[in-house]
Design a protein around this motif. Sequence first.
Motif, PDB file in Angstrom:
ATOM      1  N   TYR A   1       0.845  -1.171   0.000  1.00 17.32           N
ATOM      2  CA  TYR A   1       0.000   0.000   0.000  1.00 17.32           C
ATOM      3  C   TYR A   1       0.888   1.232   0.000  1.00 17.32           C
ATOM      4  O   TYR A   1       1.738   1.401   0.864  1.00 17.32           O
ATOM      5  CB  TYR A   1      -0.906  -0.014   1.233  1.00 17.32           C
ATOM      6  CG  TYR A   1      -1.737   1.236   1.395  1.00 17.32           C
ATOM      7  CD1 TYR A   1      -2.815   1.472   0.549  1.00 17.32           C
ATOM      8  CD2 TYR A   1      -1.443   2.150   2.380  1.00 17.32           C
ATOM      9  CE1 TYR A   1      -3.584   2.602   0.704  1.00 17.32           C
ATOM     10  CE2 TYR A   1      -2.213   3.289   2.548  1.00 17.32           C
ATOM     11  CZ  TYR A   1      -3.288   3.509   1.700  1.00 17.32           C
ATOM     12  OH  TYR A   1      -4.048   4.625   1.853  1.00 17.32           O
ATOM     13  N   THR A   2       0.720   2.063  -0.974  1.00 18.15           N
ATOM     14  CA  THR A   2       1.485   3.307  -1.044  1.00 18.15           C
ATOM     15  C   THR A   2       0.544   4.482  -0.819  1.00 18.15           C
ATOM     16  O   THR A   2      -0.589   4.493  -1.307  1.00 18.15           O
ATOM     17  CB  THR A   2       2.188   3.458  -2.399  1.00 18.15           C
ATOM     18  OG1 THR A   2       1.215   3.414  -3.434  1.00 18.15           O
ATOM     19  CG2 THR A   2       3.187   2.341  -2.619  1.00 18.15           C
ATOM     20  N   GLU A   3       1.022   5.455  -0.077  1.00 22.41           N
ATOM     21  CA  GLU A   3       0.223   6.633   0.239  1.00 22.41           C
ATOM     22  C   GLU A   3       1.185   7.761   0.564  1.00 22.41           C
ATOM     23  O   GLU A   3       2.151   7.575   1.284  1.00 22.41           O
ATOM     24  CB  GLU A   3      -0.700   6.351   1.419  1.00 22.41           C
ATOM     25  CG  GLU A   3      -1.849   7.315   1.588  1.00 22.41           C
ATOM     26  CD  GLU A   3      -1.472   8.627   2.243  1.00 22.41           C
ATOM     27  OE1 GLU A   3      -2.056   9.661   1.870  1.00 22.41           O
ATOM     28  OE2 GLU A   3      -0.590   8.645   3.117  1.00 22.41           O
ATOM     29  N   THR A   4       0.932   8.926   0.041  1.00 20.86           N
ATOM     30  CA  THR A   4       1.886  10.021   0.099  1.00 20.86           C
ATOM     31  C   THR A   4       1.945  10.722   1.451  1.00 20.86           C
ATOM     32  O   THR A   4       3.024  10.926   1.999  1.00 20.86           O
ATOM     33  CB  THR A   4       1.564  11.037  -1.013  1.00 20.86           C
ATOM     34  OG1 THR A   4       1.613  10.350  -2.276  1.00 20.86           O
ATOM     35  CG2 THR A   4       2.554  12.167  -1.042  1.00 20.86           C
ATOM     36  N   ALA A   5       0.828  11.133   2.005  1.00 19.73           N
ATOM     37  CA  ALA A   5       0.844  11.944   3.221  1.00 19.73           C
ATOM     38  C   ALA A   5       1.439  11.198   4.403  1.00 19.73           C
ATOM     39  O   ALA A   5       2.274  11.747   5.130  1.00 19.73           O
ATOM     40  CB  ALA A   5      -0.562  12.435   3.553  1.00 19.73           C
ATOM     41  N   GLY A   6       1.040   9.960   4.606  1.00 15.93           N
ATOM     42  CA  GLY A   6       1.572   9.186   5.731  1.00 15.93           C
ATOM     43  C   GLY A   6       3.072   8.987   5.622  1.00 15.93           C
ATOM     44  O   GLY A   6       3.804   9.131   6.609  1.00 15.93           O
ATOM     45  N   SER A   7       3.534   8.685   4.427  1.00 14.65           N
ATOM     46  CA  SER A   7       4.972   8.514   4.225  1.00 14.65           C
ATOM     47  C   SER A   7       5.721   9.816   4.470  1.00 14.65           C
ATOM     48  O   SER A   7       6.781   9.828   5.096  1.00 14.65           O
ATOM     49  CB  SER A   7       5.242   8.026   2.795  1.00 14.65           C
ATOM     50  OG  SER A   7       4.628   6.782   2.588  1.00 14.65           O
ATOM     51  N   ALA A   8       5.169  10.911   3.983  1.00  8.13           N
ATOM     52  CA  ALA A   8       5.816  12.210   4.184  1.00  8.13           C
ATOM     53  C   ALA A   8       5.861  12.574   5.663  1.00  8.13           C
ATOM     54  O   ALA A   8       6.847  13.152   6.138  1.00  8.13           O
ATOM     55  CB  ALA A   8       5.098  13.293   3.381  1.00  8.13           C
ATOM     56  N   SER A  56      -4.254   9.617   0.151  1.00  4.99           N
ATOM     57  CA  SER A  56      -5.554   9.007   0.429  1.00  4.99           C
ATOM     58  C   SER A  56      -6.482  10.050   1.039  1.00  4.99           C
ATOM     59  O   SER A  56      -6.053  11.054   1.590  1.00  4.99           O
ATOM     60  CB  SER A  56      -5.419   7.811   1.368  1.00  4.99           C
ATOM     61  OG  SER A  56      -5.145   8.232   2.675  1.00  4.99           O
ATOM     62  N   LEU A  57      -7.750   9.788   0.939  1.00  7.85           N
ATOM     63  CA  LEU A  57      -8.758  10.731   1.421  1.00  7.85           C
ATOM     64  C   LEU A  57      -9.150  10.436   2.861  1.00  7.85           C
ATOM     65  O   LEU A  57     -10.311  10.522   3.239  1.00  7.85           O
ATOM     66  CB  LEU A  57      -9.971  10.705   0.500  1.00  7.85           C
ATOM     67  CG  LEU A  57      -9.664  11.063  -0.949  1.00  7.85           C
ATOM     68  CD1 LEU A  57     -10.914  11.010  -1.801  1.00  7.85           C
ATOM     69  CD2 LEU A  57      -9.016  12.434  -1.046  1.00  7.85           C
ATOM     70  N   GLY A  58      -8.189  10.093   3.683  1.00 12.52           N
ATOM     71  CA  GLY A  58      -8.430   9.848   5.107  1.00 12.52           C
ATOM     72  C   GLY A  58      -8.573   8.382   5.413  1.00 12.52           C
ATOM     73  O   GLY A  58      -9.190   7.641   4.651  1.00 12.52           O
TER      74      GLY A  58
END
Length: 98
Positions: A1-8, A56-58
Amino acid sequence: YTETAGSALIGYALARGRASGVLGEEVDPALSAVIAGIRERLLWDVEDPPVLTGTSLGTNPGDYAYYVSIPQQDDHLLGRGAAVMLLATAHGLPGSDE
């Protein structure tokens, strides 16, 4: 699973810890990897400024099936803000590739 905000945000925590001296050089490889991943999410050829993809949208706590069912959006404010915090804080640090 890739997601930008959490990784940042994870990268921001590493960068903030490194900049303050709480964390040492042991985090440099992870910080470098997070920054490289965020940079891969930037589409430079689309617009100026670049488009940040994959936020992701939350989410709430859940299993893998739950996370992959959450839609993602490009240039979502949460992802863009988290990426800016990471890149600004990491600028010039070892592991930031700057």
